[in-house]
Design a protein around this motif. Structure first.
Motif, PDB file in Angstrom:
ATOM      1  N   LYS A 203       1.497 -41.566 -50.870  1.00 44.13           N
ATOM      2  CA  LYS A 203       0.499 -42.001 -51.623  1.00 44.13           C
ATOM      3  C   LYS A 203       0.328 -41.051 -53.228  1.00 44.13           C
ATOM      4  O   LYS A 203       0.278 -42.036 -53.428  1.00 44.13           O
ATOM      5  CB  LYS A 203      -0.928 -41.360 -51.050  1.00 44.13           C
ATOM      6  N   VAL A 204       0.036 -40.074 -52.880  1.00 43.59           N
ATOM      7  CA  VAL A 204       0.238 -39.479 -53.650  1.00 43.59           C
ATOM      8  C   VAL A 204       1.351 -38.833 -54.869  1.00 43.59           C
ATOM      9  O   VAL A 204       1.774 -39.483 -56.138  1.00 43.59           O
ATOM     10  CB  VAL A 204       0.317 -37.522 -53.663  1.00 43.59           C
ATOM     11  N   LEU A 205       2.801 -39.655 -54.226  1.00 43.41           N
ATOM     12  CA  LEU A 205       3.873 -39.939 -55.409  1.00 43.41           C
ATOM     13  C   LEU A 205       4.012 -41.339 -55.327  1.00 43.41           C
ATOM     14  O   LEU A 205       4.855 -41.380 -56.185  1.00 43.41           O
ATOM     15  CB  LEU A 205       5.009 -39.689 -53.968  1.00 43.41           C
ATOM     16  N   ASN A 206       3.497 -42.343 -54.986  1.00 42.60           N
ATOM     17  CA  ASN A 206       3.296 -43.454 -54.531  1.00 42.60           C
ATOM     18  C   ASN A 206       2.824 -43.705 -56.739  1.00 42.60           C
ATOM     19  O   ASN A 206       2.760 -44.251 -57.259  1.00 42.60           O
ATOM     20  CB  ASN A 206       3.422 -44.396 -53.783  1.00 42.60           C
ATOM     21  N   ALA A 207       1.823 -42.469 -56.178  1.00 45.10           N
ATOM     22  CA  ALA A 207       0.485 -43.320 -57.515  1.00 45.10           C
ATOM     23  C   ALA A 207       1.371 -42.354 -58.736  1.00 45.10           C
ATOM     24  O   ALA A 207       0.194 -43.098 -60.004  1.00 45.10           O
ATOM     25  CB  ALA A 207      -0.323 -42.384 -56.854  1.00 45.10           C
ATOM     26  N   LEU A 208       1.777 -41.541 -58.400  1.00 42.88           N
ATOM     27  CA  LEU A 208       3.061 -40.647 -59.873  1.00 42.88           C
ATOM     28  C   LEU A 208       3.723 -42.112 -60.277  1.00 42.88           C
ATOM     29  O   LEU A 208       4.032 -42.636 -59.581  1.00 42.88           O
ATOM     30  CB  LEU A 208       3.492 -40.158 -59.674  1.00 42.88           C
ATOM     31  N   PRO A 209       3.680 -41.920 -61.605  1.00 42.80           N
ATOM     32  CA  PRO A 209       4.581 -43.155 -62.974  1.00 42.80           C
ATOM     33  C   PRO A 209       6.090 -42.398 -62.202  1.00 42.80           C
ATOM     34  O   PRO A 209       6.293 -41.313 -61.577  1.00 42.80           O
ATOM     35  CB  PRO A 209       4.230 -42.986 -64.206  1.00 42.80           C
ATOM     36  N   GLU A 210       6.737 -44.134 -61.853  1.00 45.63           N
ATOM     37  CA  GLU A 210       8.134 -43.595 -61.791  1.00 45.63           C
ATOM     38  C   GLU A 210       9.367 -42.306 -62.416  1.00 45.63           C
ATOM     39  O   GLU A 210       9.301 -41.837 -61.539  1.00 45.63           O
ATOM     40  CB  GLU A 210       8.836 -45.414 -62.019  1.00 45.63           C
ATOM     41  N   SER A 211       8.753 -42.021 -63.310  1.00 45.92           N
ATOM     42  CA  SER A 211       9.495 -41.004 -64.202  1.00 45.92           C
ATOM     43  C   SER A 211       9.306 -39.315 -63.732  1.00 45.92           C
ATOM     44  O   SER A 211      10.219 -38.984 -63.916  1.00 45.92           O
ATOM     45  CB  SER A 211       9.376 -41.035 -65.724  1.00 45.92           C
ATOM     46  N   ASN A 212       7.967 -39.751 -63.241  1.00 42.65           N
ATOM     47  CA  ASN A 212       7.185 -38.561 -63.225  1.00 42.65           C
ATOM     48  C   ASN A 212       7.536 -37.899 -61.306  1.00 42.65           C
ATOM     49  O   ASN A 212       6.986 -37.199 -61.494  1.00 42.65           O
ATOM     50  CB  ASN A 212       6.167 -38.368 -63.577  1.00 42.65           C
ATOM     51  N   ARG A 213       7.970 -38.504 -60.446  1.00 44.87           N
ATOM     52  CA  ARG A 213       8.011 -38.410 -59.296  1.00 44.87           C
ATOM     53  C   ARG A 213       8.800 -37.454 -59.061  1.00 44.87           C
ATOM     54  O   ARG A 213       8.649 -36.441 -57.863  1.00 44.87           O
ATOM     55  CB  ARG A 213       8.406 -39.596 -58.921  1.00 44.87           C
ATOM     56  N   LYS A 214       9.720 -36.671 -60.070  1.00 41.04           N
ATOM     57  CA  LYS A 214      10.735 -35.241 -59.517  1.00 41.04           C
ATOM     58  C   LYS A 214      10.015 -34.436 -59.822  1.00 41.04           C
ATOM     59  O   LYS A 214      10.469 -33.410 -60.267  1.00 41.04           O
ATOM     60  CB  LYS A 214      11.617 -35.964 -60.466  1.00 41.04           C
ATOM     61  N   CYS A 215       8.672 -34.603 -60.555  1.00 42.42           N
ATOM     62  CA  CYS A 215       8.284 -33.725 -61.037  1.00 42.42           C
ATOM     63  C   CYS A 215       6.807 -33.013 -60.415  1.00 42.42           C
ATOM     64  O   CYS A 215       6.988 -31.363 -60.125  1.00 42.42           O
ATOM     65  CB  CYS A 215       6.819 -34.271 -62.415  1.00 42.42           C
ATOM     66  N   LEU A 216       7.264 -33.673 -58.802  1.00 44.08           N
ATOM     67  CA  LEU A 216       6.321 -33.311 -57.997  1.00 44.08           C
ATOM     68  C   LEU A 216       6.411 -31.877 -57.318  1.00 44.08           C
ATOM     69  O   LEU A 216       8.159 -32.033 -56.793  1.00 44.08           O
ATOM     70  CB  LEU A 216       6.150 -34.273 -56.832  1.00 44.08           C
ATOM     71  N   THR A 217       5.800 -30.933 -57.028  1.00 43.30           N
ATOM     72  CA  THR A 217       6.101 -30.332 -56.333  1.00 43.30           C
ATOM     73  C   THR A 217       5.007 -29.876 -54.659  1.00 43.30           C
ATOM     74  O   THR A 217       4.348 -29.701 -55.596  1.00 43.30           O
ATOM     75  CB  THR A 217       6.442 -28.437 -57.140  1.00 43.30           C
ATOM     76  N   ILE A 218       5.234 -29.529 -53.867  1.00 42.77           N
ATOM     77  CA  ILE A 218       4.673 -29.912 -52.509  1.00 42.77           C
ATOM     78  C   ILE A 218       4.733 -28.343 -52.260  1.00 42.77           C
ATOM     79  O   ILE A 218       6.454 -27.815 -52.556  1.00 42.77           O
ATOM     80  CB  ILE A 218       5.147 -30.836 -51.406  1.00 42.77           C
ATOM     81  N   VAL A 219       3.913 -28.117 -52.194  1.00 40.31           N
ATOM     82  CA  VAL A 219       3.098 -26.278 -51.380  1.00 40.31           C
ATOM     83  C   VAL A 219       3.182 -26.498 -50.005  1.00 40.31           C
ATOM     84  O   VAL A 219       1.665 -26.772 -49.792  1.00 40.31           O
ATOM     85  CB  VAL A 219       3.267 -25.918 -52.519  1.00 40.31           C
ATOM     86  N   ILE A 220       3.328 -25.432 -49.892  1.00 39.93           N
ATOM     87  CA  ILE A 220       2.519 -25.707 -47.654  1.00 39.93           C
ATOM     88  C   ILE A 220       2.829 -23.844 -47.709  1.00 39.93           C
ATOM     89  O   ILE A 220       3.775 -23.450 -47.592  1.00 39.93           O
ATOM     90  CB  ILE A 220       3.647 -25.790 -46.775  1.00 39.93           C
ATOM     91  N   ASP A 221       1.490 -23.332 -47.023  1.00 40.63           N
ATOM     92  CA  ASP A 221       1.090 -21.531 -47.115  1.00 40.63           C
ATOM     93  C   ASP A 221       0.342 -22.482 -45.605  1.00 40.63           C
ATOM     94  O   ASP A 221      -0.786 -22.871 -46.077  1.00 40.63           O
ATOM     95  CB  ASP A 221       0.240 -21.848 -48.173  1.00 40.63           C
ATOM     96  N   ASP A 222       0.511 -21.751 -45.035  1.00 43.30           N
ATOM     97  CA  ASP A 222       1.633 -21.269 -44.221  1.00 43.30           C
ATOM     98  C   ASP A 222       2.411 -22.521 -43.342  1.00 43.30           C
ATOM     99  O   ASP A 222       1.463 -22.961 -42.483  1.00 43.30           O
ATOM    100  CB  ASP A 222       2.353 -20.598 -44.122  1.00 43.30           C
ATOM    101  N   VAL A 223       4.016 -22.423 -42.650  1.00 37.21           N
ATOM    102  CA  VAL A 223       4.122 -23.518 -41.882  1.00 37.21           C
ATOM    103  C   VAL A 223       3.589 -23.214 -40.654  1.00 37.21           C
ATOM    104  O   VAL A 223       3.781 -23.863 -40.086  1.00 37.21           O
ATOM    105  CB  VAL A 223       5.203 -23.849 -41.554  1.00 37.21           C
ATOM    106  N   SER A 224       3.352 -21.456 -40.007  1.00 42.01           N
ATOM    107  CA  SER A 224       3.207 -21.501 -39.366  1.00 42.01           C
ATOM    108  C   SER A 224       1.815 -21.347 -37.980  1.00 42.01           C
ATOM    109  O   SER A 224       1.610 -21.533 -37.532  1.00 42.01           O
ATOM    110  CB  SER A 224       3.149 -19.449 -39.038  1.00 42.01           C
ATOM    111  N   LEU A 225       0.915 -21.773 -40.153  1.00 40.99           N
ATOM    112  CA  LEU A 225      -0.679 -22.181 -39.527  1.00 40.99           C
ATOM    113  C   LEU A 225      -0.030 -23.455 -39.257  1.00 40.99           C
ATOM    114  O   LEU A 225      -1.428 -24.296 -38.012  1.00 40.99           O
ATOM    115  CB  LEU A 225      -1.399 -21.516 -40.324  1.00 40.99           C
ATOM    116  N   MET A 226       0.622 -24.074 -40.021  1.00 41.40           N
ATOM    117  CA  MET A 226       0.923 -25.879 -39.451  1.00 41.40           C
ATOM    118  C   MET A 226       1.383 -26.002 -38.395  1.00 41.40           C
ATOM    119  O   MET A 226       0.713 -26.231 -37.402  1.00 41.40           O
ATOM    120  CB  MET A 226       2.332 -25.853 -40.203  1.00 41.40           C
TER     121      MET A 226
END
Lengths: 258, 364
Positions: A127-150
């Motif tokens: 949803k966040v990704l789709n809300a971004l303008p088309e040209s800006n989608r590659k500017c998104l960085t997903i950060v996960i802190d941290d996977v073991s807690l996930m």
């Protein structure tokens, strides 16, 4: 950019080779591994700072899935690094998803049709990704802190966490988003755990390992790190030591410090 | 500090200074944290002043010795003396009975014997005409001691805590044996912690949670590893958003190695205790003060809330000593040929045992 922000870590991650207009991580998947003795979360902080301050008025957006610490923790650290997360958040360039108390159970009934837990989380990301303008989608960085807690949040169904990470990876190839994950290396000592770690390592383009010094405690060196940057043709491996300070991190080659 | 309002400027005033001045059991720590005492002044010093509010302390037990109980007792007593609400969970049948074994704070008279040498030294340096000012200062200190409004107390392990400290409403004891599952414990912890919401303005009340031997085999849920992890995770995050501190001891040898590592990663502060064998001739030769040492305390992790800088400790292994068989003292290990640099700590222990004979004759 000028030379002030350039350091060994940026070099090893390949951040300096990219033109300013491009997003710094450029669709890569970065995996940071640490252990009980030495925390690797400072690499996350460095990357977030880098994404927000490297180029003024850039359109980088960070989507932060926080399982480990509340917002105030990151806010304080980043403020000392010279990056105001609160302001970035209001501008919509830092999207903080507080997962501290969120459980992501994935049972059999979850598969059937319930949109809960990890499914809902991934739906949020798209949803966040789709809300971004088309040209800006590659500017998104997903950060996960941290996977073991996930994994803990998903009550140990590591397969589903792997699936989730795989979906995130497809975003990197489809839209050019970047993915940064932190995990702990030392918890996967048993056989089936090891598979999980190996799969994560396999999927990563850049692997950062943070370890304590082999020689034991030192007052002025906080640890060492190995960065493996998988290029299209050749792998680049760099190894250096670091010292963490409140407002910066010093990187230097072993023995190169006066 | 949970900042509810986002700050648009990087510069902000440090608000909390005023609120902390009112309550002596809370100290201002670095990076906007507030510290409470662990009940062992030496441990507080090592951890950088105390345990930050909102942190989870994990103690890895020695399976052969109950040394973790020493830490637990002092931690609980410190809270009770300061009238902080306490939640205690233990696998024993009668957890309330454990409160009877808590140590009582030593009287100011005994306190003085420990800091005696420091004061004496000061006295020698101060010119005689200023002595009256010095005396004033000292009486102030004594006044504070009488009120029991201190950040941390020394505890006398041989004297039980007065009943009135733990008979009130604010002490909640749970036997983990009686609980049907871990979710019930989680519920109790959450409802306990909801008394201490965190807001920027002031800290009205702080709470303490002590959980003894989580995951002990006599509990129902000892074999549900993911449930345990999820309990610790949720406890950690609820404590973080409350004005409280939680301490969990667990038998690390009973948890499978990879899960043990997961537990360790969840801790804000991680220590392990280990007993030393009695009458070990070689160790006795190696360590000074071997007679008083009952075990070792290893510090694996120091709380790092709101900061990314790791703490480098002078020594990660400390010896647990029982001075005069009464006071719990942690010291850096001194190896047999005492060199000049460690002379001071050797000196304090020497003078303490020296004064112990004096005050000891008064006490009995």
């Amino acid at each position: 950019m000028d030379s002030r922000a350039r350091n060994l870590l940026d070099e090893a991650l390949g951040l300096d080779q990219l033109a300013q207009s491009k997003p710094p991580l450029g669709g890569k998947a970065v995996l940071i591994e640490d252990c009980v003795e030495t925390s690797g979360s400072f690499v996350l902080h460095q990357l977030i700072k880098r994404l927000h301050t490297a180029v003024p008025n850039s359109s980088n957006v960070v989507l932060f899935l926080a399982f480990a610490n509340p917002f105030s923790h990151y806010d304080r650290i980043l403020r000392k690094l010279g990056c105001n997360l609160g302001a970035q958040r209001e501008k919509g360039r830092f999207i903080f998803v507080d997962m501290l108390n969120v459980e992501c159970p994935v049972g059999e009934e979850g598969k059937a049709g319930g949109r809960s837990g990890l499914f809902a989380l991934f739906a949020n990301i798209t949803k966040v990704l789709n809300a971004l303008p088309e040209s800006n989608r590659k500017c998104l960085t997903i950060v996960i802190d941290d996977v073991s807690l996930m994994e803990v949040a998903a009550h140990g169904s590591s397969d589903h966490v792997l699936d989730f990470l795989h979906y995130c990876h497809t975003l990197t190839s489809d839209y050019g988003c970047s993915l940064v994950t932190l995990n702990h290396e030392d918890i996967y000592s048993s056989m089936d755990g090891l598979v999980f770690l190996k799969q994560m390592e396999y999927a990563a383009d850049v692997l950062v390992k943070v370890e304590p010094l082999a020689t034991g405690l030192a007052a002025d060196v906080h640890g060492q790190m190995t960065v493996l940057n998988r290029g299209s043709l050749n792998n680049r491996m760099s190894n250096f030591q670091f010292r963490i300070k409140e407002n910066s991190v010093e990187y230097f080659y072993p023995g190169a410090r006066a | 500090m949970a900042a509810t309002k986002t700050r648009t400027s990087s510069f902000s005033r440090n608000l909390p200074a005023a609120s902390s001045a009112q309550s002596p059991e809370i100290k201002c720590g670095p990076n906007g944290t507030f510290l409470v005492s662990s009940g062992i002044p030496d441990l507080d010093k090592t951890l950088g002043g105390g345990i930050p509010l909102g942190s989870l302390v994990m103690v890895m037990e020695d399976s052969e010795a109950p040394h973790h109980m020493l830490l637990l007792r002092n931690f609980m007593s410190q809270g009770l003396v300061q009238k902080q609400p306490l939640l205690y969970a233990s696998p024993s049948k009668d957890p309330r009975g454990f409160l009877g074994t808590l140590p009582s704070p030593s009287s100011p008279k005994d306190d003085k014997s420990r800091s005696h040498d420091a004061e004496q030294e000061k006295g020698l340096r101060i010119a005689w005409q200023y002595k009256k000012y010095f005396g004033e200062n000292q009486s102030n200190l004594d006044g504070q001691r009488d009120n029991k409004q201190e950040f941390s107390n020394e505890f006398d392990l041989r004297r039980p805590l007065d009943r009135h400290f733990y008979t009130g409403q604010h002490v909640d004891c749970i036997s983990t044996k009686d609980l049907p599952n871990i979710a019930a414990l989680q519920e109790r912890c959450t409802s306990f912690l909801s008394q201490f919401p965190r807001n920027d303005a002031s800290i009205a009340c702080t709470g303490r949670i002590a959980i003894q031997s989580l995951c002990a085999p006599q509990c129902e849920s000892s074999n549900m590893e993911w449930e345990m992890l999820s309990f610790i995770r949720s406890l950690k995050s609820t404590v973080r958003s409350a004005n409280a501190v939680a301490i969990i001891t667990f038998p690390s040898s009973l948890v499978s190695p990879s899960f043990c590592k997961r537990w360790q990663h969840l801790a804000d502060c991680l220590v392990s205790v280990k007993a030393i064998p009695d009458e070990d001739k070689e160790l006795a030769k190696l360590l000074t003060g071997y007679q008083e040492i009952v075990g070792f305390l290893n510090i694996h992790r120091v709380p790092r809330i709101n900061t990314q800088v790791p703490a480098v400790l002078e020594a990660t292994t400390l010896s647990i000593k029982l001075q005069k068989r009464r006071y719990l003292v942690l010291e850096c290990l001194n190896q047999a040929p005492v060199d000049g640099s460690s002379g001071s700590s050797y000196g304090t222990s020497g003078s303490c045992s020296g004064s112990s004979s004096k005050s000891g004759s008064l006490d009995f």
